[in-house]
Design a protein around this motif. Structure first.
Motif, PDB file in Angstrom:
ATOM      1  N   GLN A   1       0.845  -1.204   0.000  1.00 49.93           N
ATOM      2  CA  GLN A   1       0.000   0.000   0.000  1.00 49.93           C
ATOM      3  C   GLN A   1       0.871   1.241   0.000  1.00 49.93           C
ATOM      4  O   GLN A   1       0.640   2.174  -0.758  1.00 49.93           O
ATOM      5  CB  GLN A   1      -0.924   0.009   1.224  1.00 49.93           C
ATOM      6  CG  GLN A   1      -1.859   1.209   1.285  1.00 49.93           C
ATOM      7  CD  GLN A   1      -1.235   2.463   1.840  1.00 49.93           C
ATOM      8  OE1 GLN A   1      -0.486   2.433   2.805  1.00 49.93           O
ATOM      9  NE2 GLN A   1      -1.546   3.595   1.219  1.00 49.93           N
TER      10      GLN A   1
ATOM     11  N   THR B   1      -4.059   6.044  -1.682  1.00 51.52           N
ATOM     12  CA  THR B   1      -4.527   6.208  -0.311  1.00 51.52           C
ATOM     13  C   THR B   1      -4.891   4.836   0.233  1.00 51.52           C
ATOM     14  O   THR B   1      -5.088   3.874  -0.527  1.00 51.52           O
ATOM     15  CB  THR B   1      -5.771   7.113  -0.235  1.00 51.52           C
ATOM     16  OG1 THR B   1      -6.847   6.462  -0.918  1.00 51.52           O
ATOM     17  CG2 THR B   1      -5.501   8.485  -0.827  1.00 51.52           C
ATOM     18  N   VAL B   2      -4.989   4.746   1.542  1.00 53.95           N
ATOM     19  CA  VAL B   2      -5.382   3.475   2.165  1.00 53.95           C
ATOM     20  C   VAL B   2      -6.758   3.065   1.670  1.00 53.95           C
ATOM     21  O   VAL B   2      -7.002   1.895   1.332  1.00 53.95           O
ATOM     22  CB  VAL B   2      -5.357   3.584   3.707  1.00 53.95           C
ATOM     23  CG1 VAL B   2      -5.975   2.361   4.357  1.00 53.95           C
ATOM     24  CG2 VAL B   2      -3.935   3.800   4.195  1.00 53.95           C
ATOM     25  N   THR B   3      -7.684   4.009   1.589  1.00 56.17           N
ATOM     26  CA  THR B   3      -9.044   3.709   1.142  1.00 56.17           C
ATOM     27  C   THR B   3      -9.049   3.148  -0.272  1.00 56.17           C
ATOM     28  O   THR B   3      -9.698   2.125  -0.544  1.00 56.17           O
ATOM     29  CB  THR B   3      -9.923   4.983   1.210  1.00 56.17           C
ATOM     30  OG1 THR B   3      -9.839   5.523   2.537  1.00 56.17           O
ATOM     31  CG2 THR B   3     -11.352   4.689   0.866  1.00 56.17           C
ATOM     32  N   ALA B   4      -8.301   3.781  -1.179  1.00 53.89           N
ATOM     33  CA  ALA B   4      -8.261   3.313  -2.567  1.00 53.89           C
ATOM     34  C   ALA B   4      -7.586   1.946  -2.662  1.00 53.89           C
ATOM     35  O   ALA B   4      -8.063   1.059  -3.376  1.00 53.89           O
ATOM     36  CB  ALA B   4      -7.523   4.322  -3.442  1.00 53.89           C
TER      37      ALA B   4
ATOM     38  N   CYS C   1      -7.371  -0.374  -0.338  1.00 52.66           N
ATOM     39  CA  CYS C   1      -8.262  -1.377   0.254  1.00 52.66           C
ATOM     40  C   CYS C   1      -9.403  -1.727  -0.693  1.00 52.66           C
ATOM     41  O   CYS C   1      -9.743  -2.904  -0.863  1.00 52.66           O
ATOM     42  CB  CYS C   1      -8.799  -0.898   1.599  1.00 52.66           C
ATOM     43  SG  CYS C   1      -7.548  -0.883   2.907  1.00 52.66           S
ATOM     44  N   ALA C   2      -9.977  -0.715  -1.335  1.00 52.39           N
ATOM     45  CA  ALA C   2     -11.074  -0.960  -2.282  1.00 52.39           C
ATOM     46  C   ALA C   2     -10.587  -1.821  -3.449  1.00 52.39           C
ATOM     47  O   ALA C   2     -11.278  -2.752  -3.875  1.00 52.39           O
ATOM     48  CB  ALA C   2     -11.637   0.363  -2.792  1.00 52.39           C
TER      49      ALA C   2
ATOM     50  N   SER D   1     -11.193  -4.402   3.923  1.00 54.32           N
ATOM     51  CA  SER D   1     -11.879  -3.370   4.689  1.00 54.32           C
ATOM     52  C   SER D   1     -10.833  -2.446   5.300  1.00 54.32           C
ATOM     53  O   SER D   1      -9.862  -2.929   5.890  1.00 54.32           O
ATOM     54  CB  SER D   1     -12.711  -4.020   5.795  1.00 54.32           C
ATOM     55  OG  SER D   1     -13.044  -3.081   6.794  1.00 54.32           O
ATOM     56  N   PRO D   2     -11.004  -1.130   5.183  1.00 59.08           N
ATOM     57  CA  PRO D   2     -10.042  -0.221   5.818  1.00 59.08           C
ATOM     58  C   PRO D   2      -9.909  -0.478   7.323  1.00 59.08           C
ATOM     59  O   PRO D   2      -8.829  -0.366   7.890  1.00 59.08           O
ATOM     60  CB  PRO D   2     -10.605   1.173   5.543  1.00 59.08           C
ATOM     61  CG  PRO D   2     -11.380   1.003   4.277  1.00 59.08           C
ATOM     62  CD  PRO D   2     -11.973  -0.382   4.377  1.00 59.08           C
ATOM     63  N   LYS D   3     -11.007  -0.858   7.953  1.00 58.46           N
ATOM     64  CA  LYS D   3     -10.981  -1.171   9.378  1.00 58.46           C
ATOM     65  C   LYS D   3     -10.037  -2.346   9.648  1.00 58.46           C
ATOM     66  O   LYS D   3      -9.242  -2.326  10.584  1.00 58.46           O
ATOM     67  CB  LYS D   3     -12.393  -1.488   9.859  1.00 58.46           C
ATOM     68  CG  LYS D   3     -12.507  -1.699  11.343  1.00 58.46           C
ATOM     69  CD  LYS D   3     -13.956  -1.921  11.737  1.00 58.46           C
ATOM     70  CE  LYS D   3     -14.068  -2.178  13.230  1.00 58.46           C
ATOM     71  NZ  LYS D   3     -15.451  -2.363  13.644  1.00 58.46           N
TER      72      LYS D   3
ATOM     73  N   TYR E   1      -7.542  -3.288   7.675  1.00 57.03           N
ATOM     74  CA  TYR E   1      -6.198  -2.807   7.355  1.00 57.03           C
ATOM     75  C   TYR E   1      -5.586  -2.108   8.569  1.00 57.03           C
ATOM     76  O   TYR E   1      -4.468  -2.409   8.980  1.00 57.03           O
ATOM     77  CB  TYR E   1      -6.257  -1.853   6.159  1.00 57.03           C
ATOM     78  CG  TYR E   1      -4.922  -1.219   5.815  1.00 57.03           C
ATOM     79  CD1 TYR E   1      -4.068  -1.819   4.906  1.00 57.03           C
ATOM     80  CD2 TYR E   1      -4.530  -0.014   6.397  1.00 57.03           C
ATOM     81  CE1 TYR E   1      -2.841  -1.242   4.583  1.00 57.03           C
ATOM     82  CE2 TYR E   1      -3.315   0.561   6.086  1.00 57.03           C
ATOM     83  CZ  TYR E   1      -2.476  -0.053   5.181  1.00 57.03           C
ATOM     84  OH  TYR E   1      -1.266   0.513   4.873  1.00 57.03           O
ATOM     85  N   TYR E   2      -6.321  -1.165   9.139  1.00 58.31           N
ATOM     86  CA  TYR E   2      -5.799  -0.411  10.271  1.00 58.31           C
ATOM     87  C   TYR E   2      -5.624  -1.282  11.519  1.00 58.31           C
ATOM     88  O   TYR E   2      -4.715  -1.065  12.318  1.00 58.31           O
ATOM     89  CB  TYR E   2      -6.677   0.799  10.573  1.00 58.31           C
ATOM     90  CG  TYR E   2      -6.466   1.920   9.576  1.00 58.31           C
ATOM     91  CD1 TYR E   2      -5.245   2.584   9.489  1.00 58.31           C
ATOM     92  CD2 TYR E   2      -7.480   2.304   8.717  1.00 58.31           C
ATOM     93  CE1 TYR E   2      -5.038   3.595   8.581  1.00 58.31           C
ATOM     94  CE2 TYR E   2      -7.284   3.325   7.792  1.00 58.31           C
ATOM     95  CZ  TYR E   2      -6.065   3.968   7.738  1.00 58.31           C
ATOM     96  OH  TYR E   2      -5.856   4.976   6.836  1.00 58.31           O
TER      97      TYR E   2
END
Length: 105
Positions: free
Chosen positions: A26, A32-35, A37-38, A43-45, A47-48
């Motif tokens: 990543q 971005t993390v969101t992109a 992950c998508a 899920s961003p949750k 990932y974090y």
């Protein structure tokens, strides 16, 4: 019981390694993390969560103590004014240096 603990530790280490690779991917992707992950179905949750676990693992490990040799200054201090040059040893005391500078100025 010890075999179960060993297996659990191996599974945890493998999972941490796999998530370390995902997080590195990543960061290197420039997304971005969101992109990221998508695109990768994460899920961003999640990932974090794994990012936090990796950080906690890094904090738990003891830091290595590495001796470092600090080089001593081998050059002299040089003062020049109006064509006059003065070379002083690098380990001259601050008080002596200050007195000399005041006398010259």
């Amino acid at each position: 019981m010890k075999i179960t603990t060993a297996i659990t530790n191996v599974k945890r280490d493998i999972q941490l390694q796999e998530w370390s690779e995902q997080i590195k991917a990543q960061q290197e992707s420039g997304m971005t993390v969101t992109a990221f992950c998508a695109q990768n179905g994460i899920s961003p949750k999640t990932y974090y969560y794994h990012l936090r676990k990796i950080r906690e693992c890094c904090l738990e490990s003891k830091p290595a103590i590495v001796p470092v040799a600090v080089p001593r200054p081998n050059s002299d201090i040089r003062i020049e004014k109006n064509g006059l040059q003065i070379s002083l040893p690098a380990d001259i005391s601050a008080d002596t240096l200050l007195e000399l500078v005041h006398e010259l100025c």
